[in-house]
Design a protein around this motif. Structure first.
Motif, short mmCIF file in Angstrom:
data_model
loop_
_atom_site.label_atom_id
_atom_site.label_comp_id
_atom_site.label_asym_id
_atom_site.label_seq_id
_atom_site.Cartn_x
_atom_site.Cartn_y
_atom_site.Cartn_z
N VAL A 80 3.71 -20.17 145.75
CA VAL A 80 4.46 -20.81 144.67
C VAL A 80 3.55 -21.63 143.76
N ALA A 81 2.42 -22.10 144.30
CA ALA A 81 1.52 -22.94 143.51
C ALA A 81 1.01 -22.22 142.26
N THR A 82 0.86 -20.90 142.33
CA THR A 82 0.36 -20.15 141.17
C THR A 82 1.38 -19.17 140.61
N ARG A 83 2.50 -19.02 141.28
CA ARG A 83 3.47 -17.99 140.93
C ARG A 83 4.06 -18.14 139.54
N ASP A 84 4.50 -19.34 139.18
CA ASP A 84 5.29 -19.52 137.97
C ASP A 84 4.53 -19.11 136.72
N VAL A 85 3.25 -19.50 136.65
CA VAL A 85 2.44 -19.15 135.48
C VAL A 85 2.27 -17.65 135.39
N LEU A 86 1.98 -17.01 136.52
CA LEU A 86 1.75 -15.57 136.52
C LEU A 86 3.00 -14.79 136.16
N LEU A 87 4.15 -15.17 136.72
CA LEU A 87 5.37 -14.42 136.45
C LEU A 87 5.88 -14.66 135.03
N ALA A 88 5.73 -15.88 134.52
CA ALA A 88 6.12 -16.14 133.14
C ALA A 88 5.26 -15.33 132.18
N GLN A 89 3.96 -15.24 132.50
CA GLN A 89 3.06 -14.41 131.70
C GLN A 89 3.48 -12.95 131.75
N ALA A 90 3.86 -12.48 132.94
CA ALA A 90 4.30 -11.09 133.08
C ALA A 90 5.56 -10.83 132.26
N ALA A 91 6.51 -11.77 132.28
CA ALA A 91 7.73 -11.60 131.50
C ALA A 91 7.42 -11.53 130.01
N ALA A 92 6.49 -12.36 129.56
CA ALA A 92 6.10 -12.35 128.15
C ALA A 92 5.44 -11.03 127.76
N LEU A 93 4.80 -10.37 128.73
CA LEU A 93 4.15 -9.08 128.48
C LEU A 93 5.13 -7.92 128.57
N GLY A 94 6.39 -8.21 128.92
CA GLY A 94 7.41 -7.18 128.91
C GLY A 94 7.74 -6.57 130.26
N VAL A 95 7.31 -7.21 131.36
CA VAL A 95 7.68 -6.70 132.68
C VAL A 95 9.20 -6.75 132.84
N ARG A 96 9.74 -5.73 133.45
CA ARG A 96 11.18 -5.57 133.60
C ARG A 96 11.64 -6.26 134.90
N PHE A 97 11.96 -7.53 134.82
CA PHE A 97 12.44 -8.27 135.98
C PHE A 97 13.93 -8.01 136.19
N VAL A 98 14.32 -7.86 137.47
CA VAL A 98 15.73 -7.64 137.82
C VAL A 98 16.11 -8.62 138.92
N LEU A 99 17.42 -8.79 139.08
CA LEU A 99 17.90 -9.71 140.11
C LEU A 99 17.59 -9.16 141.51
N GLY A 100 16.91 -9.96 142.30
CA GLY A 100 16.65 -9.65 143.70
C GLY A 100 16.41 -10.97 144.40
N THR A 101 17.24 -11.30 145.38
CA THR A 101 17.20 -12.66 145.95
C THR A 101 16.58 -12.76 147.33
N ASP A 102 16.50 -11.64 148.08
CA ASP A 102 16.09 -11.70 149.49
C ASP A 102 17.11 -12.47 150.33
N ALA A 103 18.35 -12.55 149.86
CA ALA A 103 19.40 -13.28 150.60
C ALA A 103 19.53 -12.72 152.01
#
Length: 395
Positions: A283-306
Motif C-alpha cells: 500500500v505504501a507505493t500502490r496509490d501513486v502507481l494505480l492512479a498513474q495507470a488510470a491516467a494512462l487508460g488502464v481499464r479498472f473494474v470492480l473487484g473487492t476480494d470480499a
C-alpha cells in the motif's frame, strides 16, 4: 413488472426519465418518459469480478481466516457461501465472480440459475497454483495433503488441472503469478510458476473456452501474465508505467481490490503480523502507481476480494466510492467500472439497462453518476435480481 418515469443511468450514461418494463429474466423495453420520481434513480445491478464466497458469514468478529475452513464442515461452508451471495444481492451486487471456487460454488451457481433459491448470477474460476505458491499457503504447513487445495507442478500437471476444472463445470481459471498477502510464509515478490507453466495454463484454458484471471501483485508477476495473454489482472498492485501502457493498449481489465489491502495494512481486520507487514509494503507505493495507470487508460473494474473475514459482502458500494479517491476516476467512470465495464470483462449479459439483457436493477435515492457518495447501502430503495424484487419495494 415496470417502473415509470424514473431517472435512468443505463450503465454507460444518464438517459433522463424513462419507463422500464421487464420479465424474469429479460428487460423488455426502455423508453423516454415524463418524470415521476425526481428524488430517485435506477442503475444496473453491480458486478463484482473478484470474490470468495466460502468464508464466515455470521455476526460479530470473524474467526481465524486460516483455521476456519479446517474446523467447519463442508456442508456448513456452503451455507455460509449462500448467505454471502444473498447478502451481496440484497445490497445491489447482482453478479459475482468467485476466483477460488470448487464444487461448492458451482452448486450455488446451479441452484440460483435453476430458481431453487433466490440468488445473484455467479461465475466460478478454479485455481491453478504451484506447490508452495500463493494458493497452497492458506493453511498451516502441518496440514496434511488431503485437506489442502489441489496444486500442479510442471506444464503437464498444469494442463491436467485446467482440464479437471473444466470437467467440474468451471467458467474460467485463476492463475497465480506472484506471491500474496494472506498466504502463510509467502512473499509478494515470489515468482509463482515458470513461463512454460504459465503458457501451458493459458493455452489449455483458452483451448477449452475458459478465460484466465491472473493474481499478480509484483511487477514481474504482472509482466509475465500480460506477455502470456491472460484475460484479466487481479490486484496489479506494483504496476510499472510500461505495463500500464501495455494493459491500456490491450484493454485488459484490472481489479485493484483497494479496501482489503488497506484494512489488512492498517490492522483494522484480524490478520497475522506477517500479513499486515506485507500489505503495508504494497500500500505504501500502490496509490501513486494505480492512479498513474488510470491516467494512462488502464481499464479498472470492480473487484473487492470480499471473503467475509476482511471485506464483507455489501462493502462493494464503498469500494466503488474508494476507486474515485485512489484511482482518480470521476463518478461516472467509477459506476461504469462497477457495471458495464465489469460485465464486459467477464462476459456477463448484464451491466446495462437495455432491452434483451438480464433484468438486474438497483433503485436508489440520489444521483451517483454526479455524486458517487450517493452510491450507499442506506440509499437503496429496491433491488431487482433476475427480474424479481429481492430487497425493498419498487416505488
Amino acid at each position: 413488472m415496470r417502473l415509470d418515469g424514473i431517472p435512468l443511468w443505463d450503465g454507460t450514461e444518464y438517459r433522463g426519465p424513462a419507463d422500464l418494463s421487464w420479465e424474469p429474466d429479460r428487460i423488455l423495453d426502455v423508453s423516454p418518459a415524463p418524470p415521476r420520481h425526481d428524488d430517485l434513480c435506477v442503475i444496473p445491478g453491480l458486478v463484482d469480478t473478484h470474490v470468495h464466497l466460502v468464508g464466515y458469514a455470521g455476526p460479530g468478529d470473524p474467526p481465524d481466516f486460516a483455521t476456519w475452513p479446517l474446523t467447519t464442515t463442508r456442508d456448513e461452508q456452503v451455507l455460509h457461501g449462500l448467505a454471502h451471495a444473498q447478502q451481496a444481492m440484497r445490497h445491489g451486487v447482482t453478479t459475482l465472480r468467485d476466483l477460488a471456487g470448487d464444487e461448492a460454488q458451482i452448486a450455488l451457481r446451479r441452484v440460483f440459475d435453476a430458481g431453487v433459491l433466490p440468488g445473484p448470477r455467479i461465475q466460478v474460476h478454479g485455481v491453478v497454483g504451484m506447490t508452495a505458491g500463493h494458493n497452497d499457503l492458506f493453511v498451516p504447513p502441518a496440514v496434511p495433503v488431503p485437506l489442502r487445495k489441489p496444486v500442479a507442478d510442471g506444464p503437464d500437471e498444469c494442463r491436467k488441472l485446467v482440464r479437471t476444472w473444466a470437467r467440474a463445470g468451471m467458467d474460467g481459471i485463476k492463475l497465480t503469478t506472484s506471491g500474496g498477502v494472506l498466504s502463510i510464509g509467502d512473499r509478494n515478490r515470489w515468482r509463482n510458476y515458470t513461463r512454460d507453466e504459465i503458457r501451458a495454463v493459458v493455452d489449455e484454458a483458452h483451448a477449452l473456452g475458459m478465460p484466465v484471471a491472473a493474481h499478480a501483485h509484483s511487477e514481474d508477476g504482472i509482466r509475465v501474465a500480460v506477455e502470456e495473454g491472460v484475460d484479466s489482472i487481479e490486484h496489479g498492485t506494483l504496476m510499472s508505467t510500461d505495463l500500464a501502457e501495455a494493459l491500456a493498449a490491450r484493454g485488459t481489465p484490472v481489479a485493484p481490490t483497494l479496501l482489503i489491502n488497506e484494512a489488512i495494512a492498517q490492522g483494522r481486520v484480524p490478520v497475522t503480523p506477517e500479513a499486515r507487514a506485507k500489505a503495508a509494503e504494497l500500500v505504501a507505493t500502490r496509490d501513486v502507481l494505480l492512479a498513474q495507470a488510470a491516467a494512462l487508460g488502464v481499464r479498472f473494474v470492480l473487484g473487492t476480494d470480499a471473503n467475509g473475514h476482511h471485506v464483507r459482502f455489501g462493502d462493494q458500494l464503498a469500494e466503488v466510492v474508494h476507486m474515485t479517491r485512489v484511482l482518480g476516476l470521476d463518478a461516472g467512470a467509477a459506476l461504469r467500472a462497477a457495471t458495464s465495464d465489469a460485465a464486459d470483462a467477464i462476459g456477463a449479459p448484464v451491466g446495462r439497462v437495455r432491452p434483451g439483457l438480464g433484468a438486474d436493477l438497483v433503485v436508489l435515492r440520489g444521483r451517483p453518476w454526479e455524486r458517487i457518495e450517493d452510491l450507499a447501502v442506506a440509499n437503496i430503495v429496491a433491488v431487482v435480481s433476475r427480474g424479481r424484487v429481492v430487497a425493498g419495494a419498487l416505488p
